[in-house]
Structures are given as C-alpha cells and as structure tokens.
Design a protein around this motif. Sequence first.
Motif, PDB file in Angstrom:
ATOM      1  N   GLY A   1      -0.109   6.162  -3.445  1.00 13.44           N
ATOM      2  CA  GLY A   1      -0.786   5.868  -4.488  1.00 13.44           C
ATOM      3  C   GLY A   1      -0.570   4.492  -5.050  1.00 13.44           C
TER       4      GLY A   1
ATOM      5  N   GLU B   1     -11.317   2.007  -8.923  1.00  7.66           N
ATOM      6  CA  GLU B   1     -10.111   3.008  -9.354  1.00  7.66           C
ATOM      7  C   GLU B   1     -10.441   4.115 -10.269  1.00  7.66           C
TER       8      GLU B   1
ATOM      9  N   SER C   1      -1.268   5.835  -8.832  1.00  7.61           N
ATOM     10  CA  SER C   1      -2.381   4.820  -8.275  1.00  7.61           C
ATOM     11  C   SER C   1      -2.651   3.877  -9.613  1.00  7.61           C
TER      12      SER C   1
ATOM     13  N   VAL D   1      -3.636   2.944  -1.843  1.00 15.91           N
ATOM     14  CA  VAL D   1      -4.734   3.016  -3.014  1.00 15.91           C
ATOM     15  C   VAL D   1      -4.995   1.909  -3.619  1.00 15.91           C
TER      16      VAL D   1
END
Length: 356
Positions: free
Chosen positions: A248, A73, A92, A252
């Motif tokens: 996001g 991340e 995210s 992700v």
Amino acid sequence: MKKWLSPLLLIVFFVLSGIAHYAGWDSTIQFILAAIAVIFVAGFLGKATESVSHYAGQRLGGFLNATFGNAAELIIAIFLVKEGLFDMVKASLTGSIIGNLLLVLGLSIFAGGLKFKIQKFNVSLAGMNGSLMIVAVISLFVPAVFLNTHAITTSDSKLLSLIVAGILIVAYVFWLVFSMITHKDYLADVTEDSDEELPHEHEPEWSKGRSVLYLIVATVMVAFVSEWLVGTLETFTSKFGLSELFVGAFLVAIIGNAAEHSAAVMLAMKNKIGAAVEIAVGSSLQIALFVAPVLVFASFFFGNTMNLVFTAIELLAIGVSVFIAKSIIQDGKTNWYEGLMLIVVYVILGVSFFMV
C-alpha cells in the motif's frame, strides 16, 4: 517516429491490460500489464497537464496536475474502502503523502538542480505549504493519540474522524479560495517570467480545448487501469509474501504517483520548479486534507466507517517526511543535493517498510 510511437504503446498496453483483466489471465501478468499501462497513461496525463499549465499558468497547472494525478489514488482507494481493506487504504494514503514529499519532490529538485545550479520559487507559498503540512500531521496525529491512550472508545474515534474529516475539507476549500483567488498575486511564482527559462521554449502542440479534453480522457483511462490493478493486489501480495503496509505504502503509491513523477520532473528540468513543487507538495496536501477525509465519508456511506487512526509507523513516516520537506522548501530555493537528501530519506523508509 517518436510522435506516433508513444501513443501506440499507450493504446497497446491499455488494451492488453483490459484483456488480461476481463479474460482472467494470471494475476502476476495482470499486475505487470496494469502497472505498465498506468505509467504510460500517467505520461499522457503529465503531457496534457503541462499543455494546460501553459495556458492557465504554473500554479493552476500544478494544481490541476495534482488533482488529476490524485484521481488515480482516490479511485484506487474507493475500491479498497468498498472491499473493507482499511489498512491498505491508510498505507496507500501514507505512501502517497511520503511519495510526493520525498520521491516526487526529491527527483524534481535533483533533476532540475543538475541542469540549473539554484532554482527559486515563491518563498511565501513555501511557508504556507509548510504550515499546511503541519496541520495535516496534527489532523492525523490527534485521533490516533486519543484512541491509543483510551481517552475515547473505538466508536467515538469514528465520530471524531468524521468531524475532523469535515473540518479538513472546509479548510482545504478555503485554502483554494485563498491561494487561487484572494491572494493569487501574493503567491504567484517567481520563475514565471524568469530570464533563465529555456530559450527554445515553444508553444504546446495541443490547443487549449484539446489539452483539457486529453486531460479528461487520460483521467478516465487512469480510472479503468486503477480498477484493474486493485483486482490483482490481494493475490499478488499473498503470492510474493509482501506485507499490506509495503504494498500500500510503496507499490500502489509509486504506481499511483506516476502522473506526478513524470510531470513534476519534466517541469523542473525546464526551470519551472514552482510548478514542480506545487505538484509534489500540493498533491500531498490534497491527499491529507481532501482525499483522506472524502474516503472517511465514502466509508460512512458504504455502511462501515473508516477512522483516521493511523499506525505509529505510518505517523512516524508522515511526520519525518513533512519535517525534512518543510526544512528544504522553506527558503524558496533548491539545489540538486537537497533533492538527493529527500530521496535518501525515502529509500530509508522504503527499506524499513519492506522489513515489516
């Protein structure tokens, strides 16, 4: 057969993903190959972490998994920050926090609960984690409220974000000192020597040195695949008409959290729920108290400071996740239905984000 099949698939998809990226294949094919590669690399990372945790103990093992798992991340987010895609970065980060608290923790508790009726872990650690999660919510809530009520200007919000980011990093470092050094025994996991552990529990197949080496190799592989994945996101998002918020916060985040998913669920099913909780909750805390602040400073050094002002929707999602997760873990006991409740909340948020 299984012993060589998994490493072979890992290498095949990693190489294919690299070829697709550098040869400029279709963005959809690039995205799919990179996503599959991340999952295989995450499985490798999870196995290496489990092996390390055997030598280092559940708490330190869980912390290492959260840290190396969050490397994906952090790397993804740094590339996004460099591109100036702050909205996707914040989405995210939101997705990572709620994904760990709801999906990773939920799946772990659910899977472990199906095998063991009640699973227990250190109630003092649960209380401390709950309080830290509230601190994380406050740190994200305050800059947004002050800016949106026009109490401060946009430039002031960037300065406030830098100050808050610095304070959070210091607080997180002291938390590591408290939990790993000064109060290590106080927060030790209650299931470490439990009689309920599986009778066929055996020594890991890798030595301590090899486990650490594989942990580093897996993290480097995650870094490469993450960069390849980020390169496809903008095209993939516009091609399928998906919002940056959904991509996001969910796509992700789910791919980036694959390492935590695999390791936490595996540990919970071995009745090591303390390590699973440490991975899920510890990872969320690390995102909020360390990764997000580091990204603020990274953006400052890139010449365009990102503030810590999240949207009302993102703050609501984080607040709801912290509330339900804290209420479930605070007694130091879990069962499969509590895991199901966390998953239900995650699905509700996912559908809501998709419709934005």
